[in-house]
Design a protein around this motif. Sequence first.
Motif, PDB file in Angstrom:
ATOM      1  N   LEU A 255       0.878  -1.328   0.208  1.00 11.76           N
ATOM      2  CA  LEU A 255      -0.185   0.061   0.025  1.00 11.76           C
ATOM      3  C   LEU A 255       0.821   1.336   0.118  1.00 11.76           C
ATOM      4  O   LEU A 255       1.865   1.343   0.642  1.00 11.76           O
ATOM      5  N   ASP A 256       0.424   2.110  -0.795  1.00  6.36           N
ATOM      6  CA  ASP A 256       1.191   3.468  -0.768  1.00  6.36           C
ATOM      7  C   ASP A 256       0.079   4.449  -0.776  1.00  6.36           C
ATOM      8  O   ASP A 256      -0.288   4.862  -2.031  1.00  6.36           O
ATOM      9  N   LEU A 257      -0.426   4.862   0.207  1.00  9.63           N
ATOM     10  CA  LEU A 257      -1.581   5.669   0.453  1.00  9.63           C
ATOM     11  C   LEU A 257      -1.138   7.183   1.004  1.00  9.63           C
ATOM     12  O   LEU A 257      -0.228   6.985   2.257  1.00  9.63           O
ATOM     13  N   PRO A 258      -1.635   8.271   0.782  1.00 15.64           N
ATOM     14  CA  PRO A 258      -1.424   9.409   1.227  1.00 15.64           C
ATOM     15  C   PRO A 258      -1.736   9.646   2.661  1.00 15.64           C
ATOM     16  O   PRO A 258      -3.080   8.997   3.079  1.00 15.64           O
ATOM     17  N   GLN A 259      -1.064  10.312   3.295  1.00 14.92           N
ATOM     18  CA  GLN A 259      -1.259  10.718   4.834  1.00 14.92           C
ATOM     19  C   GLN A 259      -2.155  11.904   4.833  1.00 14.92           C
ATOM     20  O   GLN A 259      -3.046  11.906   5.720  1.00 14.92           O
ATOM     21  N   THR A 260      -2.405  12.668   3.741  1.00 16.30           N
ATOM     22  CA  THR A 260      -3.241  13.960   3.748  1.00 16.30           C
ATOM     23  C   THR A 260      -4.661  13.380   3.360  1.00 16.30           C
ATOM     24  O   THR A 260      -4.807  12.720   2.692  1.00 16.30           O
ATOM     25  N   PRO A 261      -5.441  13.843   4.001  1.00 19.18           N
ATOM     26  CA  PRO A 261      -7.015  13.631   3.790  1.00 19.18           C
ATOM     27  C   PRO A 261      -7.500  14.109   2.383  1.00 19.18           C
ATOM     28  O   PRO A 261      -7.028  15.207   2.069  1.00 19.18           O
ATOM     29  N   ALA A 262      -8.240  13.283   1.693  1.00 17.97           N
ATOM     30  CA  ALA A 262      -8.893  13.635   0.474  1.00 17.97           C
ATOM     31  C   ALA A 262     -10.402  13.373   0.419  1.00 17.97           C
ATOM     32  O   ALA A 262     -10.583  12.213   0.974  1.00 17.97           O
ATOM     33  N   TRP A 263     -11.019  14.000  -0.444  1.00 16.81           N
ATOM     34  CA  TRP A 263     -12.379  14.075  -0.400  1.00 16.81           C
ATOM     35  C   TRP A 263     -12.866  14.091  -1.817  1.00 16.81           C
ATOM     36  O   TRP A 263     -12.060  14.653  -2.683  1.00 16.81           O
ATOM     37  N   VAL A 264     -13.784  13.062  -1.864  1.00 11.70           N
ATOM     38  CA  VAL A 264     -14.455  13.002  -3.376  1.00 11.70           C
ATOM     39  C   VAL A 264     -16.037  12.932  -3.092  1.00 11.70           C
ATOM     40  O   VAL A 264     -16.569  12.930  -2.164  1.00 11.70           O
ATOM     41  N   SER A 265     -16.593  13.619  -4.258  1.00 13.83           N
ATOM     42  CA  SER A 265     -17.970  13.412  -4.505  1.00 13.83           C
ATOM     43  C   SER A 265     -18.503  12.223  -5.106  1.00 13.83           C
ATOM     44  O   SER A 265     -18.396  12.056  -6.372  1.00 13.83           O
ATOM     45  N   ALA A 266     -18.998  11.346  -4.177  1.00 17.77           N
ATOM     46  CA  ALA A 266     -19.148   9.894  -4.756  1.00 17.77           C
ATOM     47  C   ALA A 266     -20.183   9.152  -3.978  1.00 17.77           C
ATOM     48  O   ALA A 266     -20.639   9.571  -2.959  1.00 17.77           O
ATOM     49  N   ASP A 267     -20.671   7.980  -4.583  1.00 21.09           N
ATOM     50  CA  ASP A 267     -21.652   7.004  -3.817  1.00 21.09           C
ATOM     51  C   ASP A 267     -20.685   6.060  -3.298  1.00 21.09           C
ATOM     52  O   ASP A 267     -19.860   5.265  -3.949  1.00 21.09           O
ATOM     53  N   PHE A 268     -20.459   6.334  -1.911  1.00 16.44           N
ATOM     54  CA  PHE A 268     -19.459   5.337  -1.148  1.00 16.44           C
ATOM     55  C   PHE A 268     -19.538   4.046  -1.584  1.00 16.44           C
ATOM     56  O   PHE A 268     -18.561   3.183  -1.945  1.00 16.44           O
ATOM     57  N   THR A 269     -20.857   3.325  -1.469  1.00 21.95           N
ATOM     58  CA  THR A 269     -20.825   1.721  -2.029  1.00 21.95           C
ATOM     59  C   THR A 269     -20.294   1.641  -3.151  1.00 21.95           C
ATOM     60  O   THR A 269     -19.585   0.591  -3.598  1.00 21.95           O
ATOM     61  N   ARG A 270     -20.633   2.244  -4.276  1.00 18.41           N
ATOM     62  CA  ARG A 270     -20.391   2.021  -5.545  1.00 18.41           C
ATOM     63  C   ARG A 270     -19.058   2.207  -5.838  1.00 18.41           C
ATOM     64  O   ARG A 270     -18.286   1.407  -6.594  1.00 18.41           O
ATOM     65  N   LEU A 271     -18.289   3.362  -5.280  1.00 21.02           N
ATOM     66  CA  LEU A 271     -16.985   3.490  -5.457  1.00 21.02           C
ATOM     67  C   LEU A 271     -16.135   2.350  -4.688  1.00 21.02           C
ATOM     68  O   LEU A 271     -15.151   2.017  -5.160  1.00 21.02           O
ATOM     69  N   SER A 272     -16.544   2.108  -3.626  1.00 19.72           N
ATOM     70  CA  SER A 272     -15.723   1.012  -3.060  1.00 19.72           C
ATOM     71  C   SER A 272     -15.988  -0.354  -3.830  1.00 19.72           C
ATOM     72  O   SER A 272     -15.223  -1.176  -3.859  1.00 19.72           O
ATOM     73  N   GLN A 273     -17.035  -0.606  -4.340  1.00 17.70           N
ATOM     74  CA  GLN A 273     -17.193  -1.675  -5.273  1.00 17.70           C
ATOM     75  C   GLN A 273     -16.187  -1.616  -6.332  1.00 17.70           C
ATOM     76  O   GLN A 273     -15.703  -2.611  -6.921  1.00 17.70           O
ATOM     77  N   VAL A 274     -15.886  -0.416  -6.952  1.00 21.55           N
ATOM     78  CA  VAL A 274     -15.044  -0.205  -8.038  1.00 21.55           C
ATOM     79  C   VAL A 274     -13.690  -0.573  -7.827  1.00 21.55           C
ATOM     80  O   VAL A 274     -13.092  -1.610  -8.533  1.00 21.55           O
ATOM     81  N   VAL A 275     -13.201  -0.196  -6.643  1.00 14.54           N
ATOM     82  CA  VAL A 275     -11.912  -0.581  -6.288  1.00 14.54           C
ATOM     83  C   VAL A 275     -11.640  -1.980  -5.680  1.00 14.54           C
ATOM     84  O   VAL A 275     -10.710  -2.702  -6.079  1.00 14.54           O
ATOM     85  N   SER A 276     -12.666  -2.447  -5.080  1.00 13.24           N
ATOM     86  CA  SER A 276     -12.468  -3.765  -4.624  1.00 13.24           C
ATOM     87  C   SER A 276     -12.580  -4.691  -5.722  1.00 13.24           C
ATOM     88  O   SER A 276     -11.895  -5.912  -6.005  1.00 13.24           O
ATOM     89  N   ASN A 277     -13.476  -4.337  -6.946  1.00 14.09           N
ATOM     90  CA  ASN A 277     -13.304  -5.275  -8.034  1.00 14.09           C
ATOM     91  C   ASN A 277     -11.985  -5.250  -8.854  1.00 14.09           C
ATOM     92  O   ASN A 277     -11.575  -6.257  -9.387  1.00 14.09           O
ATOM     93  N   LEU A 278     -11.386  -3.990  -8.669  1.00 17.49           N
ATOM     94  CA  LEU A 278     -10.073  -3.958  -9.433  1.00 17.49           C
ATOM     95  C   LEU A 278      -8.968  -4.888  -8.581  1.00 17.49           C
ATOM     96  O   LEU A 278      -8.093  -5.477  -9.072  1.00 17.49           O
TER      97      LEU A 278
END
Length: 379
Positions: A255-278
């Motif tokens: 994992l190489d994740l940023p420490q800085t908080p980042a925000w997106v305008s998204a459907d939480f469930t659907r976008l989580s589904q996208v990353v988990s599918n990948l």
Amino acid sequence: MIPNDTPTPILLVDDLDENLLALEALLRAEGLTFLKARSGDEALELLLEHDVALALLDVQMPGMDGFQLAEFMRGSSRTRHVPIVFVTAGSADRQRRFRGYEAGAVDFIQKPIEADVLRGKTEVFVDLYRQRLQIQAQRDALEAYAATLMASDRRKNEFLAVLGHELRNPIMAFRAGLQLLDREADADRAGLIRERMATQVLHLSRLIEDLLDVSRIDQGKIALRLERVSLGAILDSALDTSRPRIEAAQHSLTLDLPQTPAWVSADFTRLSQVVSNLLTNAAKYTPPGGEIGLSVHLSPDVAEIVVSDNGVGIPLESQASIFDLYTQLPGPDSRSAEGLGIGLALVRQLVELHHGTIAVHSDGPNLGSRFTLRLPLSL
């Protein structure tokens, strides 16, 4: 003349420059271009490179005369369909006309030339040429459409075969489990059977949900519940979903994740589904003990999420279609045959609904792959 974005070429052949200039001046109009040759040999060289709507040939030329040039043109599959009009200053007696028509002429024009007659006949052949090009374009489009339909039909049949296989396995497991439960008195063994049946139920429900999602998106019936959410929370959810599949194959996850908080305008469930599918796709197409990476790079306006692996890779010729519905590639083992080939198609559609982009890169078979997801940040 009918204007055309692509100029229509006409071949003019005469051994005298002044005659060539005169013919061009008489015929000059919008949408026409002229190829000029001073001998039969020059004309043949031009015809090797250019398709023409009409050839106007002088009969009396030194060396190869107009009749001989016409015979050469009729002997070539490339030029045998080019209309030929002879331009002659001599008498057009019956014998000369017979020889001209035998050589492949469609008409004779006597000098001095009547401009209206020449322009009228030329316009007919130009129109016929453009109609032929249009018919060829329509034929090519129909052939391409037919090929697309055949490919779609083939993929549909393959999908139905896979769907039948995927549905049969859990149904057979239910049936066997019920039969075992009827005979099993040991509570521990009965619990284990129920657990396996529950796993099959989960698998079946996921298949059905994927099918329903694709159908909803195609019909424009899927609605995102957009809100300002933490990108980190989305990634944590995706990792929780995909981690069992990654660990089952004994992959290492970097994992190489940023420490800085980042925000997106998204459907939480659907976008989580996208990353988990990948991530699960990377686990599926990587041999046991492989390496999978998840990294995020932030710019002022965009979050770039990269899922990489050192798995079987993707052939260059398949990368353009990897996000198409029902597309599946061979994997390292029988696990790659699981599923319906709609996971990445669903990923692309969900990403586009989030106004993002998804791209894939692989150097080829057995060289791993990298999926790059770009999403606009919410300020």
